[in-house]
Structures are given as structure tokens and as C-alpha cells.
Write a protein that holds these residues in place. Structure first.
Motif, short mmCIF file in Angstrom:
data_model
loop_
_atom_site.label_atom_id
_atom_site.label_comp_id
_atom_site.label_asym_id
_atom_site.label_seq_id
_atom_site.Cartn_x
_atom_site.Cartn_y
_atom_site.Cartn_z
N LEU A 37 0.97 -1.12 -0.04
CA LEU A 37 -0.09 0.01 0.00
C LEU A 37 1.09 1.12 -0.18
N ASP A 38 0.26 2.20 -0.67
CA ASP A 38 1.20 3.56 -0.66
C ASP A 38 0.68 4.34 0.55
N GLU A 39 1.49 5.52 0.82
CA GLU A 39 0.85 6.21 2.10
C GLU A 39 -0.51 6.70 1.96
N GLY A 40 -1.09 7.00 0.94
CA GLY A 40 -2.52 7.59 0.96
C GLY A 40 -3.43 6.46 1.24
N ASP A 41 -3.13 5.22 0.67
CA ASP A 41 -4.24 4.08 0.71
C ASP A 41 -4.09 3.59 2.33
N LEU A 42 -2.80 3.39 2.89
CA LEU A 42 -2.66 3.16 3.89
C LEU A 42 -3.33 3.83 5.12
N ARG A 43 -3.34 5.08 4.79
CA ARG A 43 -3.91 6.36 5.86
C ARG A 43 -5.38 5.85 5.53
N ALA A 44 -5.94 5.91 4.58
CA ALA A 44 -7.21 5.74 4.20
C ALA A 44 -7.74 4.25 4.94
N ARG A 45 -7.12 3.02 4.85
CA ARG A 45 -7.49 1.96 5.37
C ARG A 45 -7.54 1.78 6.94
N LEU A 46 -6.26 2.62 7.37
CA LEU A 46 -6.03 2.99 8.87
C LEU A 46 -7.30 4.00 9.46
N GLY A 70 -4.14 -4.57 16.48
CA GLY A 70 -4.54 -5.64 16.14
C GLY A 70 -5.37 -6.19 15.07
N VAL A 71 -6.29 -5.20 14.92
CA VAL A 71 -7.16 -5.46 13.73
C VAL A 71 -6.30 -5.09 12.70
N ALA A 72 -5.43 -3.92 12.32
CA ALA A 72 -4.68 -3.36 11.36
C ALA A 72 -3.82 -4.50 10.80
N SER A 73 -3.04 -4.98 11.75
CA SER A 73 -1.86 -6.03 11.45
C SER A 73 -2.63 -7.35 10.77
N ASP A 110 -10.44 4.04 8.52
CA ASP A 110 -11.51 3.14 8.44
C ASP A 110 -11.38 2.16 9.71
N ILE A 111 -10.46 1.63 9.91
CA ILE A 111 -9.98 0.72 10.86
C ILE A 111 -10.30 1.48 12.32
N ILE A 112 -9.94 2.61 12.20
CA ILE A 112 -10.07 3.46 13.62
C ILE A 112 -11.61 3.68 14.00
N GLN A 113 -12.09 4.04 12.71
CA GLN A 113 -13.76 4.32 13.06
C GLN A 113 -14.35 3.00 13.46
N ARG A 114 -14.00 1.80 12.84
CA ARG A 114 -14.76 0.79 13.12
C ARG A 114 -14.60 0.40 14.47
N VAL A 115 -13.43 0.27 15.02
CA VAL A 115 -13.09 -0.17 16.41
C VAL A 115 -13.46 0.85 17.34
N GLY A 116 -13.79 2.24 17.09
CA GLY A 116 -14.27 3.27 17.76
C GLY A 116 -12.83 3.84 18.70
N ALA A 117 -11.70 3.69 18.08
CA ALA A 117 -10.63 4.43 18.63
C ALA A 117 -10.91 5.74 18.70
N THR A 118 -10.41 6.34 20.13
CA THR A 118 -10.37 7.94 20.17
C THR A 118 -9.08 8.60 20.56
N GLY A 119 -8.17 7.82 20.71
CA GLY A 119 -6.98 8.47 21.31
C GLY A 119 -5.79 7.43 21.42
N PRO A 120 -4.51 7.94 21.78
CA PRO A 120 -3.52 7.08 21.97
C PRO A 120 -3.69 5.84 22.72
N SER A 121 -4.62 5.74 23.61
CA SER A 121 -4.66 4.56 24.57
C SER A 121 -5.44 3.61 23.83
N ASP A 122 -5.84 3.78 22.55
CA ASP A 122 -6.49 2.71 21.85
C ASP A 122 -5.74 2.22 20.68
N MET A 123 -4.37 2.45 20.97
CA MET A 123 -3.31 1.93 20.02
C MET A 123 -3.55 0.48 19.77
N ALA A 164 0.54 8.31 14.60
CA ALA A 164 0.36 9.77 14.38
C ALA A 164 -1.33 9.98 14.12
N LEU A 165 -1.89 9.16 13.37
CA LEU A 165 -3.45 9.23 13.28
C LEU A 165 -3.99 9.43 14.90
#
Length: 153
Positions: A96-105, A125-128, A107-120, A146-147
Motif C-alpha cells: 500500500l502507498d501512504e495515501g491508501d494506508l492512511r485511508a485503510r487505517l 490488532g485489527v490493522a495487523s 476506516d479501521i480506527i472508525q470501526r473499532v471506535g478508537a478515540t486516542g493514543p490509549s486505543d493503539m 500519528a493518526l
């Protein structure tokens, strides 16, 4: 066609073409496949997931070795590692290039409901699992950090 069969066919082609560098890399891949098969008890071969993990690990090893050789000012050995890395990457899914990686991540952040660094951990786990073989683990980790910290990526 399994990875082992593809590699064996490519070894024959490299032998006919007298491409020593490619042949060496392909033999290294075949060796790792055979070792993995004997570890599991052999017989049925490797699953596609296991093959992907094996290739990803081999690519990571070559990348790290090339970095070490570059730091030690050994361009001859660095070139060998980079050549082998290029051959290994032929068998990996497109990265994946940088833009595609960012978009996929995102999406994953929204699905798992992550709100901050504590949800890394939740995100990683899902992203890997979802991005296995499509992006380097270090790149995924840096991008997730970073996100979640709302810094530029």
C-alpha cells in the motif's frame, strides 16, 4: 499453484537464464519453505497465510540487513540483500502507498471506535491482521500512532 511450486518453476527459469543473484534468492525462499514444512510435521504443505508470514519475515530480514550494511559502508553486501529483497517482494501482495494506508487505517480506527493514543492496541490488532503483507508493521505502527495523536502523517 502453491508458493513452493511457483518458486521451483522460477528456480528452473533462473537456472536457464544463468541469473545467479535471482537463483540465490529463490533458493533461500525454497529453503525457508522446506524448513517451515518440516517444523509443522510436513505432508500437506503450507497454508497461504503461513506462506505470506514466511515471505514477510524474509523481506523484513533482508531490509534490516541492507540497512545495517549501509550503515557499515558495505555497498557490496547491501546490494546483495536489496537484490534478494526485490525477488521476495515479487511474491508478496502489492504494498500500500501512504495515501491508501492512511485511508485503510482511518476506516479501521472508525470501526473499532478508537478515540486516542490509549486505543493503539485495539487498532494495531485489527490493522495487523487486515493489512498483513500489504504494509510493513513498522509503517503501520507509525501511521496509527500519528493518526491517534492527531499529528501529520
Amino acid at each position: 499453484m502453491s508458493l513452493k511450486q511457483k518458486v521451483e518453476a522460477d528456480i528452473k527459469q533462473a537456472m536457464l537464464a544463468k541469473d545467479k543473484a535471482r537463483l540465490q534468492a529463490l533458493r533461500g525462499i525454497k529453503s525457508q519453505i522446506l524448513l517451515a514444512e518440516t517444523e509443522k510435521g510436513g505432508g500437506e504443505g503450507l497454508s497461504p497465510d503461513t506462506e505470506l508470514k514466511l515471505l514477510t519475515k524474509a523481506a523484513k530480514q533482508r531490509r534490516e540487513s541492507a540497512e545495517v550494511y549501509a550503515k557499515q559502508n558495505r555497498p557490496d553486501l547491501e546490494e546483495v540483500e536489496l537484490t534478494e529483497l526485490a525477488v521476495i517482494e515479487e511474491y508478496l501482495p502489492k504494498q500500500l502507498d501512504e495515501g491508501d494506508l492512511r485511508a485503510r487505517l482511518l476506516d479501521i480506527i472508525q470501526r473499532v471506535g478508537a478515540t486516542g493514543p490509549s486505543d493503539m492496541g485495539k487498532v494495531m490488532g485489527v490493522a495487523s491482521k487486515e493489512l498483513a503483507g500489504q504494509a510493513d508493521g513498522r509503517a503501520i505502527s507509525n501511521a496509527v500512532g500519528a493518526l491517534l495523536n492527531n499529528t501529520d502523517f
